[in-house]
Enzyme design. Sequence first.
Site, PDB file in Angstrom:
ATOM      1  N   GLU A 328      13.401   4.771  32.389  1.00  0.00           N
ATOM      2  CA  GLU A 328      13.180   3.391  31.991  1.00  0.00           C
ATOM      3  C   GLU A 328      14.003   2.440  32.854  1.00  0.00           C
ATOM      4  O   GLU A 328      15.217   2.618  33.000  1.00  0.00           O
ATOM      5  CB  GLU A 328      13.577   3.170  30.526  1.00  0.00           C
ATOM      6  CG  GLU A 328      12.635   3.767  29.509  1.00  0.00           C
ATOM      7  CD  GLU A 328      13.021   3.428  28.082  1.00  0.00           C
ATOM      8  OE1 GLU A 328      12.210   3.667  27.181  1.00  0.00           O
ATOM      9  OE2 GLU A 328      14.149   2.921  27.849  1.00  0.00           O
ATOM     10  N   CYS A 329      13.370   1.428  33.394  1.00  0.00           N
ATOM     11  CA  CYS A 329      14.005   0.300  34.070  1.00  0.00           C
ATOM     12  C   CYS A 329      15.019   0.729  35.135  1.00  0.00           C
ATOM     13  O   CYS A 329      14.635   1.042  36.259  1.00  0.00           O
ATOM     14  CB  CYS A 329      14.659  -0.627  33.035  1.00  0.00           C
ATOM     15  SG  CYS A 329      14.969  -2.288  33.655  1.00  0.00           S
TER      16      CYS A 329
END
Length: 456
Positions: A328-329
């Site tokens: 994620e991210c």
Amino acid sequence: MNSYLVSSTKKSSGKTTLTIGLTGLAANLNQNVAVFKKGPDYIDPLWLTQASKTFCYNLDFFTMSEAEILKLFKEKTFNANLALTEGNKGLFDGLSVSGKDSNAQLAKLLNLSVILIIDCIGTTRGIAPLLQGYKIFDKKIKYHGVVLNNIAGDRHENKAINAIKEYTDFDVIGSIHKNKELTIIERHLGLEPAFQNNKSKKIITKITKIIKNSVDIKKILRPDPKKKLKNSISKIYINTKKFSGITLGVALDNAFGFYYPDDIEKIRNYGVSVKFFNTLLDKKLPNVDALFIGGGFPETVASKISKNKSLMNDIHAFIDDGRPVYAECGGLMYLCKNINYQKSNYPMVGIIDAKINMFAKPIGRGYVVLNCTNNHLWPISKKNINAHEFHYSDIKFAKKKYKFAYNVKRGHGINGKSDGLLYKNLIATYSHMRDTRQSLWIKNFLTFIFNQRNNE
């Protein structure tokens, strides 16, 4: 149990500072404190976790139902005699004009008394009609008291307090005077997570001391004579060993630390062994079946990460071998070829044929709505999925073309249309998922890991 919501009339009014100070004081007094943050934010909860010496849990109407919020709150306050929840923005603010997702609604849902911290810059007598307006706007809200912030001096303080006493029935329980050092601290609290600030303990100690000297602590931290502490913590979430034997590697260090604690707890409750690894220090991956590389700010320590070529090669080979990985991210950024930050290029894992460029302003910020494509490796839901994003980076692809796991209905994601880049058994997103009824990603991810391992 004494249960409070720390709120204000707007953002950047001192909510985080006050909540850190109160939780720090409660921890120092050995009170059993339960700490919460309204909304999806990671940064404030990390500061509150360090201050309170216990995990801070997010309560978010966008990703959770009211029933789920109540359930989590009841579980985490089961053995507490004090519950502190930090609000976001103003008391009556939210996405909906009806206020159904506001801080006020959370206070009513959880029966929280509101501590209102007011930014008093440029106002004295005017604070009285402001408070009266708040009381009239929703008469179901219970106010515990008011804390005045950014007080210029004794004269300013007396004028504000006298106006409140004359025209309202609000109890003034604190007054925080302007403090240059505190102003500097407050500017960075919402921008820098505690795991990246090597002075975080000193900062929390400083804030705690200021709040102790500025607030009538006895009116907030007084023990509840009706509260009897239980001998054990209630287990509301189902504890099953369905995925016993699976080992999940989770990146946790100065670069990566954005994880919801209840999500990690849920993973463990499924019987999974969680092994944390450090992308800055560890030379090799631990012996694991899959990886979860969450969000963070890898760009700020990119020079250190880029030197750990041994681990990056290990991760590259792990993904290329078809092992399950969810990023994620910040995790997505780490897996790209390089990060361009402050006019320097830092080599990263390189499994994704793209480079990351950093910008001064956010590229994607706020709530997102996604739906799964037919390419998703572990489809979460057939309906829309509510999540959130917050990234100052953009991704620029080279020649390779990728498929995606999500269509973006609201927000930015990777390119404004798609999110969840797919490569072999990797999904890498800009969006942050919360495991709730509308997005049960954990069970589906673990099922995918289980099936992949058994098919080897």
